[in-house]
Scaffold this motif. Sequence first.
Motif, mmCIF file in Angstrom:
data_model
loop_
_atom_site.group_PDB
_atom_site.id
_atom_site.type_symbol
_atom_site.label_atom_id
_atom_site.label_comp_id
_atom_site.label_asym_id
_atom_site.label_seq_id
_atom_site.Cartn_x
_atom_site.Cartn_y
_atom_site.Cartn_z
ATOM 1 N N SER A 1 -35.134 17.984 -49.910
ATOM 2 C CA SER A 1 -34.383 16.822 -50.403
ATOM 3 C C SER A 1 -33.784 16.006 -49.265
ATOM 4 O O SER A 1 -33.524 14.810 -49.419
ATOM 5 C CB SER A 1 -33.266 17.286 -51.341
ATOM 6 O OG SER A 1 -32.323 18.081 -50.637
ATOM 7 N N LYS B 1 -30.829 16.244 -48.171
ATOM 8 C CA LYS B 1 -29.413 15.985 -48.410
ATOM 9 C C LYS B 1 -28.545 16.752 -47.418
ATOM 10 O O LYS B 1 -28.870 17.866 -47.022
ATOM 11 C CB LYS B 1 -29.036 16.400 -49.837
ATOM 12 C CG LYS B 1 -29.739 15.592 -50.915
ATOM 13 C CD LYS B 1 -29.346 16.052 -52.304
ATOM 14 C CE LYS B 1 -30.054 15.246 -53.384
ATOM 15 N NZ LYS B 1 -29.699 15.697 -54.746
ATOM 16 N N ASP C 1 -25.636 19.410 -54.749
ATOM 17 C CA ASP C 1 -26.967 19.839 -55.178
ATOM 18 C C ASP C 1 -27.033 21.353 -55.340
ATOM 19 O O ASP C 1 -27.606 21.868 -56.316
ATOM 20 C CB ASP C 1 -28.009 19.365 -54.159
ATOM 21 C CG ASP C 1 -29.426 19.708 -54.588
ATOM 22 O OD1 ASP C 1 -29.829 19.292 -55.689
ATOM 23 O OD2 ASP C 1 -30.129 20.395 -53.826
ATOM 24 N N GLU D 1 -31.541 25.135 -54.097
ATOM 25 C CA GLU D 1 -31.302 23.710 -53.891
ATOM 26 C C GLU D 1 -32.627 22.980 -54.003
ATOM 27 O O GLU D 1 -33.694 23.588 -54.064
ATOM 28 C CB GLU D 1 -30.662 23.454 -52.521
ATOM 29 C CG GLU D 1 -31.480 23.938 -51.337
ATOM 30 C CD GLU D 1 -30.780 23.696 -50.021
ATOM 31 O OE1 GLU D 1 -30.177 22.628 -49.861
ATOM 32 O OE2 GLU D 1 -30.821 24.578 -49.154
ATOM 33 N N THR D 2 -32.569 21.666 -54.049
ATOM 34 C CA THR D 2 -33.795 20.866 -54.152
ATOM 35 C C THR D 2 -34.589 20.978 -52.864
ATOM 36 O O THR D 2 -34.061 20.729 -51.776
ATOM 37 C CB THR D 2 -33.456 19.395 -54.431
ATOM 38 O OG1 THR D 2 -32.656 19.311 -55.615
ATOM 39 C CG2 THR D 2 -34.726 18.583 -54.609
ATOM 40 N N TRP E 1 -25.131 22.367 -58.421
ATOM 41 C CA TRP E 1 -25.916 22.027 -59.611
ATOM 42 C C TRP E 1 -26.953 23.099 -59.900
ATOM 43 O O TRP E 1 -27.172 23.493 -61.054
ATOM 44 C CB TRP E 1 -26.578 20.668 -59.389
ATOM 45 C CG TRP E 1 -27.310 20.107 -60.558
ATOM 46 C CD1 TRP E 1 -26.839 19.942 -61.828
ATOM 47 C CD2 TRP E 1 -28.650 19.617 -60.565
ATOM 48 N NE1 TRP E 1 -27.802 19.378 -62.631
ATOM 49 C CE2 TRP E 1 -28.923 19.162 -61.887
ATOM 50 C CE3 TRP E 1 -29.640 19.496 -59.587
ATOM 51 C CZ2 TRP E 1 -30.154 18.612 -62.238
ATOM 52 C CZ3 TRP E 1 -30.855 18.943 -59.937
ATOM 53 C CH2 TRP E 1 -31.113 18.510 -61.247
ATOM 54 N N HIS E 2 -27.610 23.607 -58.849
ATOM 55 C CA HIS E 2 -28.626 24.641 -59.029
ATOM 56 C C HIS E 2 -28.010 26.003 -59.362
ATOM 57 O O HIS E 2 -28.636 26.806 -60.063
ATOM 58 C CB HIS E 2 -29.482 24.763 -57.761
ATOM 59 C CG HIS E 2 -30.558 23.727 -57.636
ATOM 60 N ND1 HIS E 2 -30.303 22.438 -57.230
ATOM 61 C CD2 HIS E 2 -31.891 23.785 -57.887
ATOM 62 C CE1 HIS E 2 -31.433 21.748 -57.217
ATOM 63 N NE2 HIS E 2 -32.408 22.535 -57.615
ATOM 64 N N ALA F 1 -23.299 15.762 -50.462
ATOM 65 C CA ALA F 1 -24.451 15.616 -51.357
ATOM 66 C C ALA F 1 -25.209 16.930 -51.478
ATOM 67 O O ALA F 1 -25.646 17.316 -52.574
ATOM 68 C CB ALA F 1 -25.377 14.517 -50.841
ATOM 69 N N ARG F 2 -25.346 17.654 -50.360
ATOM 70 C CA ARG F 2 -26.028 18.947 -50.414
ATOM 71 C C ARG F 2 -25.178 19.980 -51.147
ATOM 72 O O ARG F 2 -25.697 20.807 -51.903
ATOM 73 C CB ARG F 2 -26.333 19.437 -49.001
ATOM 74 C CG ARG F 2 -27.202 20.689 -48.988
ATOM 75 C CD ARG F 2 -27.390 21.270 -47.627
ATOM 76 N NE ARG F 2 -28.237 22.450 -47.669
ATOM 77 C CZ ARG F 2 -28.342 23.331 -46.698
ATOM 78 N NH1 ARG F 2 -27.653 23.154 -45.564
ATOM 79 N NH2 ARG F 2 -29.117 24.392 -46.815
#
Length: 326
Positions: free
Chosen positions: A174, A176, A184, A170-171, A187-188, A180-181
């Motif tokens: 971030s 988040k 994320d 994850e970012t 996405w990763h 939202a987390r």
Amino acid sequence: MALRLLRRLIGVIAVLALVIVGAFFMLEAASGDAIDAYVAGIGGMDATRIAELRVAWGLDQGPMHRLGAYLAALAHGDLGWSTGFQRPVRDVLFERLPVTLITMGSALALAFLLGILLGFIAGIRPNSWLDRILSIGSLALYAMPGFWLSLVLILIFSVSLRWLPSSGFETIASGKTGLARVADIAWHLALPVSALGLLYMTLFLRLLRDGMEEVWHADFIRAARARGISGMRLALRHVARNALAPVVTMLGLQSASLLGGSVVVESVFAIPGFGRLAAEAVSRRDTPLLLGVVLFSAIVVVVMNMLADLVQAWLDPRIGANERYA
């Protein structure tokens, strides 16, 4: 039912004990120990200090003594102390466990569902042009090494198209939370989950396709056609369902292979999961940590196989009947 559960429990305990003992002696067979790895990492140390550390870490005892002490502590729920991270093994494992469960669970679900879908499409009409395309494509995909497929996906979707991140779970920092987390993390994990899922999807595809081809020639299919059953209803309710039992069995077995394959994929994508943790434990000769990883991984595999057995018994009632009268 109680007797069957007791037999399963005894079998699970025996399997876990064999896995732990085997992993311990395999690591012992390698040259050096945790002290040697630690000293090499810091660039050297005084011989007196090395001897003190060897006593402090319990490495001055023989292998059998250390194995007995570890098993005794394990019986009380103590997984030991990680010499590489200088923290309790339990804390290190619980930090990495959610990452591995999410990554492996997503990859296994993708492999199973996509394999079932494509295997069903190929198995509806065996030896058709669509079946041949899927068979050749799955064979080519299965022949690809995991690290090579991972690098190709990174090159296409991260470097060239810049759609997806090339590493991480994850970012970082971030802040988040909530959905939202989750977005994320998804996405990763898109690339590593795709790399793992595509590699193992081919097994489920081939197994279902070959099973359906065999079922199409069974006598009960001819009888079903004689009763007027045909088309998608025949393929779904009679052919695919009878060919699905071996695929479910493979689902439980592939959970172990997926854990092994995650070592390479997690290293390529820098995902802090059990696969990468196992590689770090081996490089640091961190026996308690590696045994903890092996123990948790074995538990996951055993649970997956038990769930696969239950689903298989539901798909084929004869299996449950045989177990009741065994």
